[in-house]
Write a protein that holds these residues in place. Structure first.
Motif, PDB file in Angstrom:
ATOM      1  N   ASP A   1     -21.177  31.404  65.349  1.00  0.00           N
ATOM      2  CA  ASP A   1     -19.953  30.557  65.485  1.00  0.00           C
ATOM      3  C   ASP A   1     -19.123  30.201  66.202  1.00  0.00           C
ATOM      4  N   HIS A   2     -17.948  29.027  66.259  1.00  0.00           N
ATOM      5  CA  HIS A   2     -17.155  29.067  67.448  1.00  0.00           C
ATOM      6  C   HIS A   2     -15.699  27.988  66.723  1.00  0.00           C
TER       7      HIS A   2
ATOM      8  N   HIS B   1     -14.870  23.921  63.851  1.00  0.00           N
ATOM      9  CA  HIS B   1     -15.991  24.743  63.902  1.00  0.00           C
ATOM     10  C   HIS B   1     -17.369  23.994  64.229  1.00  0.00           C
ATOM     11  N   LYS B   2     -18.328  24.943  65.288  1.00  0.00           N
ATOM     12  CA  LYS B   2     -19.394  24.001  65.758  1.00  0.00           C
ATOM     13  C   LYS B   2     -20.276  25.383  65.972  1.00  0.00           C
ATOM     14  N   GLN B   3     -22.003  25.239  65.735  1.00  0.00           N
ATOM     15  CA  GLN B   3     -22.075  26.527  66.187  1.00  0.00           C
ATOM     16  C   GLN B   3     -22.177  26.095  67.705  1.00  0.00           C
ATOM     17  N   ILE B   4     -22.276  27.328  68.606  1.00  0.00           N
ATOM     18  CA  ILE B   4     -22.645  26.900  69.392  1.00  0.00           C
ATOM     19  C   ILE B   4     -24.120  27.677  70.286  1.00  0.00           C
ATOM     20  N   ASN B   5     -24.879  27.800  70.475  1.00  0.00           N
ATOM     21  CA  ASN B   5     -25.785  28.978  71.079  1.00  0.00           C
ATOM     22  C   ASN B   5     -26.328  30.176  69.794  1.00  0.00           C
ATOM     23  N   GLY B   6     -26.202  28.948  68.529  1.00  0.00           N
ATOM     24  CA  GLY B   6     -26.257  29.974  67.140  1.00  0.00           C
ATOM     25  C   GLY B   6     -25.087  31.455  66.717  1.00  0.00           C
TER      26      GLY B   6
ATOM     27  N   PRO C   1     -15.498  32.025  70.294  1.00  0.00           N
ATOM     28  CA  PRO C   1     -16.315  32.677  69.012  1.00  0.00           C
ATOM     29  C   PRO C   1     -15.436  33.668  67.905  1.00  0.00           C
ATOM     30  N   VAL C   2     -16.008  33.345  66.588  1.00  0.00           N
ATOM     31  CA  VAL C   2     -15.399  33.430  65.661  1.00  0.00           C
ATOM     32  C   VAL C   2     -16.430  34.822  64.924  1.00  0.00           C
ATOM     33  N   SER C   3     -17.586  34.815  65.406  1.00  0.00           N
ATOM     34  CA  SER C   3     -18.168  36.138  64.390  1.00  0.00           C
ATOM     35  C   SER C   3     -17.769  37.139  64.728  1.00  0.00           C
TER      36      SER C   3
END
Length: 283
Positions: free
Chosen positions: A149-150, A142-147, A202-204
């Motif tokens: 969670d991806h 998991h990485k934060q991309i532009n705020g 995107p996971v969010s």
């Protein structure tokens, strides 16, 4: 005068039943959330793998079928739109969902020929990771991309022998590349890792759906628990409380002390079962 009991057999029963329902419901809710999250992770991972397989199929077709045919037909030309694996794979993935926000696909490098595909901070970390762990074929996490969670899946891009014509010595490169990009993207070494294929989903938004399902589950569980408590309350009153109260009234009437009030006041501070026990002991 009849004194009001601080607690009754029914209130004790329902208090215990409520505690048990809350604990069991909480355990089920936590288990449901964990299970749904695992299912979501598996689905996202499978989707990322499908995207990679699609990218790989396009690149293999360009590398082994289209590019050799184009060289045979136009030996002195290099048509980027048909012969560059990077260009074709990016164009295909942008038209299949990358531009709509369904997923992010990037094929990037350090010192990329096209400045638009220069590796960013996250991608540089992954390239460095593959350079330090050359045996690894992919990375996922998991990485934060532009705020946001991806879920990210990445794999290293190695420069093969067939890549050296366009990425090795610029003196041997097609003139079309030099005219378009200048001297960027050359002097690569064969089998070196110069970039990565990067897929981010995107996971969010998906987790929001899981939370909505969890809330619906909790609401349904609460409604079912309320109906269950109502049914148990009616049944408990008919089967247990009414019969116990009949017995306690009989004991109060037949078992009295000389003053006639001490036992009555004493048992009023107890629940129905304790009243019976006290009455039977005195009897």
């Amino acid at each position: 005068m009849k004194l009001r009991k601080p607690y009754t057999l029914q209130s004790q029963f329902f208090a215990g039943l409520t505690v048990a329902a809350v604990l069991i419901g909480g355990i089920f809710a936590i288990g449901f959330y964990i299970q749904m999250r695992n299912v979501l992770e598996d689905e996202i991972r499978e989707k990322a793998e499908i995207i990679f397989h699609q990218v790989e199929a396009v690149q293999e077709y360009v590398r082994h079928t289209l590019r050799p045919r184009m060289y045979r037909e136009l030996p002195d030309k290099f048509i980027t739109e048909a012969m560059s694996t990077s260009f074709v794979s990016r164009a295909v993935m942008q038209s299949t969902g990358s531009e709509t926000g369904q997923f992010i696909y990037r094929r990037v490098a350090v010192g990329a020929r096209n400045p638009d595909f220069e590796a960013n901070e996250i991608e540089l970390e992954l390239i460095d990771h593959f350079n330090r762990n050359e045996s690894e074929l992919n990375w996922q996490g998991h990485k934060q991309i532009n705020g946001v969670d991806h879920f990210v899946m990445a794999r290293p891009v190695r420069f093969e022998k067939s890549c050296m014509t366009c990425h090795g010595d610029p003196a041997n490169a097609p003139a079309e590349l030099l005219d378009k990009y200048g001297d960027r993207g050359f002097w690569r070494l064969e089998n070196s890792i110069g970039g990565i294929d990067f897929v981010g989903l995107p996971v969010s938004s998906q987790m929001g759906k899981v939370q909505q399902k969890l809330m619906a589950y909790l609401i349904m569980l609460t409604l079912c628990a309320m109906l269950f408590f109502a049914a148990v309350s009616v049944l408990f009153k008919r089967v247990v409380v009414r019969n116990v109260r009949v017995l306690t009234r009989m004991l109060r009437f037949h078992v009295n002390d000389p003053e006639g009030q001490a036992l009555f006041k004493d048992v009023q501070a107890r629940d129905e079962v304790e009243e019976m026990v006290e009455g039977v002991e005195r009897l």
